[in-house]
Design a protein around this motif. Structure first.
Motif, PDB file in Angstrom:
ATOM      1  N   LYS A 338     -13.105  73.677  32.996  1.00 51.18           N
ATOM      2  CA  LYS A 338     -13.322  75.222  33.511  1.00 51.18           C
ATOM      3  C   LYS A 338     -13.085  75.019  35.039  1.00 51.18           C
ATOM      4  N   GLU A 339     -13.836  73.917  35.707  1.00 49.77           N
ATOM      5  CA  GLU A 339     -13.857  74.094  37.054  1.00 49.77           C
ATOM      6  C   GLU A 339     -12.490  73.766  37.606  1.00 49.77           C
ATOM      7  N   ALA A 340     -12.104  72.941  36.731  1.00 49.58           N
ATOM      8  CA  ALA A 340     -10.503  72.381  37.447  1.00 49.58           C
ATOM      9  C   ALA A 340      -9.511  73.746  37.296  1.00 49.58           C
ATOM     10  N   LEU A 341      -9.368  74.115  36.193  1.00 50.09           N
ATOM     11  CA  LEU A 341      -8.874  75.678  35.845  1.00 50.09           C
ATOM     12  C   LEU A 341      -8.847  76.580  37.001  1.00 50.09           C
ATOM     13  N   HIS A 342     -10.312  76.891  37.284  1.00 50.91           N
ATOM     14  CA  HIS A 342     -10.346  77.728  38.394  1.00 50.91           C
ATOM     15  C   HIS A 342      -9.791  77.301  39.697  1.00 50.91           C
ATOM     16  N   GLN A 343      -9.904  75.889  40.055  1.00 53.22           N
ATOM     17  CA  GLN A 343      -9.455  75.446  41.393  1.00 53.22           C
ATOM     18  C   GLN A 343      -7.939  75.610  41.279  1.00 53.22           C
ATOM     19  N   ILE A 344      -7.181  75.272  40.218  1.00 54.25           N
ATOM     20  CA  ILE A 344      -5.742  75.622  40.026  1.00 54.25           C
ATOM     21  C   ILE A 344      -5.318  76.937  40.396  1.00 54.25           C
ATOM     22  N   GLU A 345      -6.091  77.948  39.988  1.00 55.42           N
ATOM     23  CA  GLU A 345      -5.870  79.332  39.859  1.00 55.42           C
ATOM     24  C   GLU A 345      -5.858  79.655  41.359  1.00 55.42           C
ATOM     25  N   ARG A 346      -7.160  79.165  42.072  1.00 49.99           N
ATOM     26  CA  ARG A 346      -7.127  79.512  43.415  1.00 49.99           C
ATOM     27  C   ARG A 346      -6.295  78.780  44.454  1.00 49.99           C
ATOM     28  N   GLU A 347      -5.889  77.369  44.323  1.00 49.72           N
ATOM     29  CA  GLU A 347      -5.365  76.682  45.197  1.00 49.72           C
ATOM     30  C   GLU A 347      -3.953  76.188  44.989  1.00 49.72           C
ATOM     31  N   ILE A 348      -3.545  76.155  43.916  1.00 47.03           N
ATOM     32  CA  ILE A 348      -2.223  75.660  43.443  1.00 47.03           C
ATOM     33  C   ILE A 348      -1.275  76.756  43.306  1.00 47.03           C
ATOM     34  N   ALA A 349       0.069  76.937  44.095  1.00 44.81           N
ATOM     35  CA  ALA A 349       0.968  77.968  43.873  1.00 44.81           C
ATOM     36  C   ALA A 349       1.603  78.041  42.363  1.00 44.81           C
ATOM     37  N   PRO A 350       1.736  79.026  41.820  1.00 43.73           N
ATOM     38  CA  PRO A 350       2.305  79.091  40.335  1.00 43.73           C
ATOM     39  C   PRO A 350       3.565  78.194  40.151  1.00 43.73           C
ATOM     40  N   GLU A 351       4.463  78.071  41.057  1.00 45.80           N
ATOM     41  CA  GLU A 351       5.732  77.803  41.098  1.00 45.80           C
ATOM     42  C   GLU A 351       5.566  76.114  41.186  1.00 45.80           C
ATOM     43  N   ALA A 352       4.468  75.591  41.614  1.00 46.94           N
ATOM     44  CA  ALA A 352       4.461  73.981  41.702  1.00 46.94           C
ATOM     45  C   ALA A 352       4.998  73.322  40.563  1.00 46.94           C
ATOM     46  N   GLN A 359     -12.603  67.132  42.998  1.00 47.88           N
ATOM     47  CA  GLN A 359     -13.833  67.585  43.137  1.00 47.88           C
ATOM     48  C   GLN A 359     -14.723  66.195  43.314  1.00 47.88           C
ATOM     49  N   ASP A 360     -15.786  66.232  44.325  1.00 44.09           N
ATOM     50  CA  ASP A 360     -16.384  65.086  44.325  1.00 44.09           C
ATOM     51  C   ASP A 360     -17.499  64.697  43.324  1.00 44.09           C
ATOM     52  N   ASP A 361     -17.816  65.546  42.802  1.00 42.50           N
ATOM     53  CA  ASP A 361     -18.986  65.377  41.764  1.00 42.50           C
ATOM     54  C   ASP A 361     -18.410  65.313  40.340  1.00 42.50           C
ATOM     55  N   TRP A 362     -17.338  65.463  39.958  1.00 42.54           N
ATOM     56  CA  TRP A 362     -16.477  65.239  38.544  1.00 42.54           C
ATOM     57  C   TRP A 362     -16.692  63.712  38.027  1.00 42.54           C
ATOM     58  N   HIS A 363     -17.360  63.750  36.817  1.00 42.50           N
ATOM     59  CA  HIS A 363     -17.774  62.567  36.294  1.00 42.50           C
ATOM     60  C   HIS A 363     -16.448  61.835  36.107  1.00 42.50           C
ATOM     61  N   LYS A 364     -16.386  60.350  36.472  1.00 40.52           N
ATOM     62  CA  LYS A 364     -15.103  59.697  36.570  1.00 40.52           C
ATOM     63  C   LYS A 364     -14.916  59.308  35.017  1.00 40.52           C
ATOM     64  N   GLY A 365     -15.845  59.438  34.137  1.00 39.88           N
ATOM     65  CA  GLY A 365     -15.556  58.943  32.775  1.00 39.88           C
ATOM     66  C   GLY A 365     -14.723  59.848  31.979  1.00 39.88           C
ATOM     67  N   VAL A 366     -14.706  61.047  32.347  1.00 38.08           N
ATOM     68  CA  VAL A 366     -13.757  62.060  31.592  1.00 38.08           C
ATOM     69  C   VAL A 366     -12.546  62.818  32.256  1.00 38.08           C
ATOM     70  N   ILE A 367     -12.409  62.068  33.398  1.00 37.67           N
ATOM     71  CA  ILE A 367     -11.159  62.660  34.199  1.00 37.67           C
ATOM     72  C   ILE A 367      -9.895  62.610  33.586  1.00 37.67           C
ATOM     73  N   GLY A 368      -9.606  61.554  32.793  1.00 35.32           N
ATOM     74  CA  GLY A 368      -8.490  61.552  32.068  1.00 35.32           C
ATOM     75  C   GLY A 368      -8.137  62.389  31.017  1.00 35.32           C
ATOM     76  N   ILE A 369      -9.383  62.444  30.412  1.00 32.01           N
ATOM     77  CA  ILE A 369      -9.502  63.457  28.970  1.00 32.01           C
ATOM     78  C   ILE A 369      -9.117  65.183  29.846  1.00 32.01           C
ATOM     79  N   VAL A 370      -9.889  65.231  30.857  1.00 27.45           N
ATOM     80  CA  VAL A 370      -9.300  66.566  31.674  1.00 27.45           C
ATOM     81  C   VAL A 370      -8.091  66.963  32.196  1.00 27.45           C
ATOM     82  N   ALA A 371      -7.157  65.837  32.547  1.00 23.43           N
ATOM     83  CA  ALA A 371      -5.990  65.891  32.741  1.00 23.43           C
ATOM     84  C   ALA A 371      -5.020  66.270  31.765  1.00 23.43           C
ATOM     85  N   SER A 372      -5.420  65.578  30.531  1.00 24.63           N
ATOM     86  CA  SER A 372      -4.689  66.334  29.423  1.00 24.63           C
ATOM     87  C   SER A 372      -4.943  67.764  29.088  1.00 24.63           C
ATOM     88  N   ARG A 373      -6.275  67.999  29.234  1.00 25.09           N
ATOM     89  CA  ARG A 373      -6.396  69.566  28.888  1.00 25.09           C
ATOM     90  C   ARG A 373      -5.544  70.313  29.847  1.00 25.09           C
TER      91      ARG A 373
END
Length: 577
Positions: A338-352, A359-373
């Protein structure tokens, strides 16, 4: 509401009608089933028999692998001299199953060994200095590295300085130079002629066990006992499900379903899966996440202890702890996504053309899963980064057909290190490199990605009618299992269907419970569409729709029924053919 990228549907190329007629003369099967066989390169009765009845006799000679003779001689030397051996593996499913498997094999023939899994957070991926120091402190003179090590040139040199030899058993892409180990087993070596380039890391370790069993004149059945663990790694690591891999997965699943090891049985109990027959899909979505959870949120040695099952009294407790970790992992996954999706909406151009989020407090153990999401929402090569000590650590996932490893190579000036393969990778970088990396990765993707790779595609096998869907058709399709890359479960298309009460389900209405009727035959079809909630409006238009789906068996309260696992929905009028 979740963003659902538009998906292009594309039919597989039509099969040669002459080949279809020839196969039909040899096999008295529905032409649709024969078409599925031809799509998989099966053109004769003999090939069909081999496909439907895999044999362990089809496995390749392990000594075809480059350096296998050297690896076997070094292990044999260690055993004869009574040397202590460290069996070292990565902290994911492939690594932990590798360590448990080789340890279980060695246990019956040699006891002077220890196992080691690096701490994801203190040591990071691959061979670590701390692991080598542990081997030295324990007087181990040989380390067998499984599912890692192919780029550990400096670590192998460091071990040599302490009088420790290495055997590398890896399946990742080598760099320009190989480690100076006693043996380097990796079918992706350019000078390795081993026929199966798609082995998992555990698969490479299994070939070593096979070779040792030949050297020590051990009955083949000792190796067959290891196949349940190997099937876990094959499913979890998403390697090609063809040839040797398919044979190994087929018999590994048989063992899981008929004679599971004590550790797997404990895991099945906590997952509530003891009383049903498991498929590779169950391995991928039920067992693998639980095994991974130990390394993601605690220490993966816990998974090795479970899979080895040497202390039966502790297994229920370990399995229960892993189940708790898995629930925690799910909660973290949802929150960070959820946090990553909000960041994309705010900071990354749609045409990217790429996604890089941090984000500095994201848990390292799940960031691969989040990338897939994130790719499910924004279909483009994706990197998710978090703080790890004084550095940033990241996991990357690719889209179909795009070589992620190649793209990252072009960014190496903005990275400390990286590793992986075409579909997934990991990296570390300095905080001050982040902006440069974002720019470099976007430019690298832009220079390499094709138009076809920019949009999600579903390539379906067959058009079928609602009247084709029955128990016999399902049973025939199941004979194509186990499914995986290069032998995916048949994807079917059915058109001209009318909604008869479909609805959203799930906490946020994100899923679809699908109920449609074929107006020509009056037949009703029921299905589930995960994360397809926004597609309800297409069904409710009361215009004919088309579904793309896998056919599966749904068991609810002891009652089994056929169900469509729907992947996408379109208005029938949108289709070109």
């Amino acid at each position: 509401m979740r963003n659902v990228p538009e998906i292009i549907w594309k039919a597989k190329a039509a099969v040669d009608p002459i080949k279809l007629e020839g196969l039909q003369a040899e096999l008295d099967l529905d032409p649709k089933i024969l078409t599925l066989l031809l799509q998989r390169g099966i053109e004769s009765l003999d090939q069909a028999i081999q496909f439907f009845k895999p044999s362990l006799d089809e496995l390749h000679d392990p000594f075809l692998m480059k350096d296998m003779d050297r690896a076997v001689e070094r292990v044999d030397q260690a055993v004869k001299a009574g040397e202590k051996i460290m069996i070292y593996g990565d902290y994911d499913v492939d690594g932990t199953t590798s360590v448990a498997m080789l340890a279980n094999f060695m246990h019956g023939h040699y006891s002077n060994f220890i196992t080691y899994i690096p701490d994801r957070y203190r040591e990071g991926y691959g061979v670590s200095t701390a692991g080598i120091d542990k081997a030295h402190a324990e007087n181990a003179s040989l380390i067998i590295a499984l599912d890692c090590g192919i780029k550990a040139l400096d670590k192998v040199e460091y071990a040599h300085s302490l009088g420790i030899d290495f055997i590398i058993c890896d399946h990742h892409t080598p760099g320009p130079k190989l480690p100076a180990a006693a043996a380097v087993l990796d079918p992706k070596r350019k000078d390795c002629n081993y026929p199966n380039k798609g082995l998992s890391g555990c698969g490479v370790g299994f070939k070593l066990a096979q070779a040792l069993s030949q050297k020590w004149q051990i009955d083949k059945s000792e190796c067959w006992k290891l196949l349940d663990l190997l099937a876990l790694s094959i499913g979890a690591d998403i390697v090609p499900m063809t040839g040797e891999n398919r044979v190994l997965a087929y018999y590994g699943l048989e063992k899981i379903n008929s004679d599971p090891s004590d550790g797997i049985q404990a895991l099945l109990r906590t997952a509530g899966q003891l009383d049903r027959r498991l498929s590779i899909g169950d391995v991928v979505f039920t067992l693998a996440p639980r095994i991974n959870a130990a390394g993601r949120l605690a220490h993966a040695q816990q998974a090795v202890d479970l899979l080895r099952g040497t202390d039966l009294s502790l297994l229920p407790e370990i399995a229960d702890e892993i189940e708790i970790r898995n629930q925690d992992r799910k909660n973290l996954d949802r929150q960070i996504t959820k946090e990553a999706l909000h960041q994309i909406e705010r900071e990354i151009a749609p045409e990217a053309l790429s996604t890089v989020v941090f984000q500095d407090d994201w848990h390292k153990g799940v960031i691969g899963i989040v990338a897939s999401r994130l790719i499910e929402n924004y279909y483009r090569p994706t990197v998710v980064l978090t703080q790890s000590g004084d550095k940033l650590a990241g996991s990357a996932r690719s889209v179909e057909g795009f070589d992620l490893y190649d793209a990252l190579e072009a960014c190496e000036d903005s990275l400390i290190q990286f590793g992986g393969h075409a579909a997934a990778a990991g990296m570390t970088l300095k905080p001050e490199q982040l902006n440069d990396f974002k720019i470099a990765f976007e430019e690298s993707v832009k220079a390499r990605i094709t138009d076809e790779q920019k949009q999600a595609r579903l390539i379906y096998d067959l058009d079928i009618e609602a009247s084709d869907i029955d128990a016999k058709f399902y049973r025939l399709i199941q004979r194509f299992a186990p499914f995986g890359p290069d032998n995916l479960a048949p994807l079917l298309r059915c058109r001209n269907l009318i909604d008869r009460g479909s609805r959203t389900v799930g906490d946020e209405g994100q899923h679809l419970k699908i109920s449609v009727v074929d107006p020509d035959s009056g037949l009703c079809l029921e299905g589930i569409g995960f994360n397809l909630g926004p597609k309800l409006k297409i069904l409710k238009s009361q215009q004919p729709v088309a579904l793309l789906f896998h056919l599966e068996l749904n068991v609810f309260r002891g009652q089994a029924s056929l169900q469509l696992r729907v992947l996408d929905i379109k208005a029938d009028s949108e289709l070109e053919d």
